[in-house]
Design an enzyme around this catalytic site. Structure first.
Site, PDB file in Angstrom:
ATOM      1  CG  ASP A 332      10.315 -26.569  -6.391  1.00 29.40           C
ATOM      2  OD1 ASP A 332       9.629 -26.419  -7.177  1.00 29.40           O
ATOM      3  OD2 ASP A 332      11.262 -27.080  -5.708  1.00 29.40           O
ATOM      4  CG  ASP A 628      14.916 -27.217  -3.541  1.00 26.88           C
ATOM      5  OD1 ASP A 628      14.337 -26.725  -4.100  1.00 26.88           O
ATOM      6  OD2 ASP A 628      14.555 -28.442  -2.519  1.00 26.88           O
ATOM      7  CG  ASP A 632      12.819 -23.076  -6.865  1.00 28.26           C
ATOM      8  OD1 ASP A 632      11.232 -22.835  -7.898  1.00 28.26           O
ATOM      9  OD2 ASP A 632      13.114 -24.152  -5.752  1.00 28.26           O
TER      10      ASP A 632
END
Length: 892
Positions: A332, A628, A632
């Site tokens: 990410d 995080d 995700d």
């Protein structure tokens, strides 16, 4: 499912049978709770500890060991030797199962974290009165009141939005708060991050206020969909599990075949069926390295402890080794590759671009720069205070906190400047104007209008420009230069704000857009970005050196993602970038073909991330996924290894991950990969060490059976060697230091298994060598004193040859004689302890008798010592001739 974002509020209230003035009645709420249920997330039933414990016994190798334990028990009873062998094997298996189950019991915590994510209470309109109610009691049709700092309690269609901004980074991946409005959004299939008339459960209100009608609760919300995806996502089998399964099947099959051959050959020689049955059992026990499950588990556990020191907490043991096999890291962007903090990096004043050097800011600002900065700070609602650590602590919209941080960098503090120049009026930001204005009293006779906003929107209300201390009318050339600067910043993925002002002698009678926002003086532009972490570029370069391909997957805009990816080395020449909307149009077949070409995925939804991971796995990639946010979690669970951020990460992400990075540092992932490779190398050393013993034992028993030379080793001898003598050195190999080139070689093929050609070659030649040494010792003893002396010499030689051989395993190419023993002190201790225990068996009379052994005189001890050093000599010669690892290199 209805798309509420493209319907008017009137249609929605009609559809949900509720009222914007009074909300739902208490009686109607009770009915709807019965229909829709509570606003909670459901979880599937979990396996109990006992279920997880017994599940550990399903592997093929464990089943073979259980059969061996049973046979060993039967033979022990028949021979009057008791059940010692059986209890030893079962003890090892039970300990291994307990460790495995204990690790798994902590793994399924994602949904519990999701349950705690929503606010426990919320303000809602019930019976025409605003009430504070439990979040779990919300139902579709409830009218909810949103305020700054609050958590959105369910999925809402906004009906009122006054300067409303909501932080949705945990759900969409965007670090910038989203400006919300209540208007209808035309169109279908609008991306989650672009539904700006919706507010989603678990998001944070950072600015303004608003109202919304609840449209989805519980498992129907976007967070609920993620919870469902977490339930549906199947845990991926790790490379370690696959390899141990392959090894177990090979060893089990080999054991059964060899036992059958030996039994038949022995009976044909005229030996008794019981004697040959004992020999066959000895071979079965010899063929299975009983210590392997426990050794591999403990080696991984030791690796987990070492990982903690490197800021990585491993939640599942096999994940340590999986990291070493990783071929792709899907990361990410927000908060993982970047700092998750909007930061001013450029300014444009006097038709000149100024790069902001945050490490060494200029202490002197020219008048235009100072004016730009003071206007930006005054025209902000965010606040700054001093935290407990002495550093600035910001609250408010991330864009405005970036301006305040910019001011502090150059000594312009909002609290101080606002005291000198108090705000007396304002026109708040709205998404139509894309501007915000404050009116501040500069002195008794000067009132200043401070304005910030989008470049085009600010330019539209400016008629003058400040250049080198002079105010003059804006010319077409000025406009062209400003537009060029704005485009250049935007192309670099910067969020650009324009700054303007106007000085008046008195406050206008009417504080309105028409009266205030006109005839302004353009001062300059400010460019900000969520910058890359400083250590990430080096970490990405190390990934590339190690043959690992980093991929960025984010909910942010494509241009922003590509700019960051290009800066840190993820997006390179020949790579492609794609958005979630574009990905939707690509067929599964086409995506499977092209997935390896993409290094940047932008504006993606949670289901896209899972699709990307699955497509990569179809190419036999071992995928690590970092992140995080709530968004995700499904991909973290689907990936071969999920790595969550420990500081900024949500509990949901941590619960779904295999590994948590305690310092939120992308570079820690690279360190973890290195550690994973080291651990895997050391597990291979342990397996090679254990299997060479087994091959030696099999060779010894096979030769003596074929040539009818008697039984050189009893089952208890073999168990002692396999479980006691070999296990301690095998465990000590786990702390062997890493090879120097460990991060320069390509990742290991996760499907190749343990038994590569190079591994088979070394196990076979080293095992046969140990078997020949033990056979020579047995024949000498058989000749000089009969079968008991032969067994004693074979047993002793086998033990000490193995303890000498373990020193060969530091490297397959480098001479072990050049490696200081003190580099692995636990191994030295393990060798001494194993040797000491062997000597106790040999010299304490009751124990020696229990093991059916006899005393040896000096000459036979000399034979044993001489034969025991042969492995060092032979393997050193093979390394010198470069044939110890040549076959490994050929097999790639």
């Amino acid at each position: 499912m209805i798309s509420y974002y493209n319907q008017s509020t009137e249609e929605i209230f009609l559809h949900l049978k509720t009222s914007p003035e009074t909300g739902l009645s208490s009686e109607e709420v009770r009915k709807r709770l019965g229909e829709y249920g509570y606003n909670k997330l459901e979880s599937k039933s979990r396996k109990s500890f006992l279920q997880k414990f017994f599940a550990q016994f399903k592997s093929f190798m464990i089943i073979i060991l259980l059969i061996a334990a049973a046979i060993s028990g039967v033979v022990g009873v028949m021979e009057g030797e008791g059940l010692l062998d059986t209890f030893v094997i079962l003890g090892i298996l039970i300990l291994n199962a307990f460790v495995g189950a204990y690790q798994e019991i902590k793994a399924e915590t994602s949904l519990e974290a999701l349950k705690n994510l929503a606010a426990p209470e919320t303000k809602a309109l019930r019976d025409g009165v605003t009430k504070v109610i439990p979040t779990s009691g919300l139902v579709p049709g409830d009218v909810v009141i949103l305020e700054t700092g609050g958590v959105v309690p369910a999925d809402l269609r906004l009906t009122e939005a006054i300067n409303l901004k909501i932080q949705e980074s945990a759900l969409t991946g965007e670090s910038v708060s989203v400006e919300k409005h209540a208007d209808v959004l035309p169109g279908e299939d609008i991306a989650l991050g672009d539904r700006i008339n919706m507010a989603f459960s678990g998001s944070m209100v950072t600015y303004g206020r608003g109202r919304g009608v609840v449209v989805f609760t519980g498992m129907k919300t976007e967070v609920g969909k993620i919870a469902h995806m977490l339930q549906e996502t199947v845990d991926t089998e790790t490379p370690m599990s696959r390899r141990l399964g392959q090894l177990g099947k090979i060893l089990g099959t080999a054991a059964l075949i060899i036992c059958a051959v030996i039994f038949i050959v022995g009976v044909l020689y005229g030996n008794s069926v019981l004697r040959m049955f004992m020999t066959a059992v000895s071979l079965a026990v010899a063929a299975i390295p009983e210590g392997l499950p426990a050794v591999s588990t403990v080696v991984l556990a030791i690796g987990v402890q070492r990982m903690v020191k490197r800021n990585a907490i491993i939640r599942t043991l096999p994940s340590v080794e999986t990291l070493g096999s990783a071929t792709v890291i899907c990361s990410d962007k927000t908060g993982t590759l970047t700092q998750n903090k909007m930061t001013v990096v450029e300014a444009y004043v006097n038709h000149k671009k100024d790069i902001v050097n945050r490490d060494a800011p200029s202490t002197t600002l020219n008048p235009e720069e100072h004016r730009l900065l003071s206007i930006a700070v005054l025209c902000a609602d965010a606040q700054a205070s001093t935290g407990t650590d002495g550093k600035p602590d910001f609250s408010g919209d991330p864009t405005e906190t970036a301006l305040l941080d910019f001011g502090i960098l150059y000594g312009v503090y909002k609290s101080e400047i606002e005291k000198e120049r108090p705000r007396i009026a304002e026109i708040p930001f709205d998404s139509e104007r894309k501007r915000m204005t404050t009116v501040n009293r500069m002195s008794d006779n000067i009132i200043r209008i401070n304005l910030k906003g989008g470049a085009d929107e600010v330019m539209s209300v400016c008629d003058s420009i400040l250049i080198e201390g002079k105010i003059r009318p804006i010319t077409p050339d000025d406009t062209g230069l400003i537009h060029l600067a704005n485009e250049t910043m935007a192309d670099s993925a910067l969020r650009v704000l324009a700054i303007a002002y106007r000085d008046l002698t008195e406050l206008p009678r009417e504080i309105s857009v028409a009266e205030i926002e006109k005839d302004l003086v353009f001062v300059g532009l400010i460019g900000m970005i969520d910058p890359a972490r400083p250590e990430v570029t080096y970490a990405v370069a190390r990934c590339n050196d190690a043959g690992i391909r980093p991929v960025m997957i984010t909910g942010d805009h494509k241009n922003t993602a590509m700019a960051i990816a290009r800066e840190i080395g993820i997006f390179r020449e020949g790579d492609l970038a794609v958005t979630g909307a574009e990905l939707e149009k690509i067929s599964e077949e086409e995506f499977r073909t092209t997935v390896t070409s993409y290094s940047v995925y932008a504006r993606v939804a949670p289901e896209h991330k899972v699709r990307i991971v699955k497509a990569l796995q179809l190419h036999d990639e071992v995928v690590a996924m970092t992140g995080d946010g709530v968004n995700d979690a499904p991909a973290l669970k689907q990936a071969d290894i999920g790595a969550a951020m420990g500081i900024a990460g949500t509990d949901v992400a941590k619960g779904a991950a295999d590994m948590v990075l305690t310092d939120d540092n992308f570079a820690t992932i690279v360190s973890a990969v290195e550690e994973g490779r080291r651990i895997y190398d050391n597990i291979l050393k342990a397996i090679q060490f254990l299997l060479s013993t087994n091959v030696g034992e099999i060779f010894l028993l096979l030769i003596t059976s074929v040539f009818n030379l008697g039984i050189p080793l009893l089952p208890v001898h073999i168990l002692w060697v396999n479980l006691v003598t070999d296990s301690l050195p095998a465990l000590a190999l786990s702390v062997d230091p890493a090879e120097k080139d460990i991060m320069s070689r390509k990742p290991r093929n996760s499907k190749r298994g343990f038994m590569t050609r190079g591994m088979v070659w070394r196990v076979m030649y080293q095992g046969i060598m140990i078997g020949i040494i033990s056979l020579i010792a047995y024949i000498i003893g058989l000749r000089d004193g009969g079968e008991i002396l032969g067994q004693t010499m074979a047993f002793t030689t086998l033990i000490f040859a193995q303890l000498m051989h373990v020193r060969n395993l530091h490297s397959n190419t480098r001479s072990s004689l050049t490696t200081s023993p003190l580099k692995n002190k636990p191994l030295v201790l393990a060798i001494l302890v194993s040797a000491g225990m062997a000597l106790l068996v040999l010299f304490i009379t009751p124990v020696r008798i229990a093991f059916s052994l006899t005393e040896m005189d000096g000459i036979h001890w000399l034979y044993v010592v001489s034969l025991s050093i042969v492995p060092i000599v032979v393997v050193e010669i093979f390394k010198l001739l470069k044939i110890n690892s040549t076959r490994d290199e050929k097999s790639g």
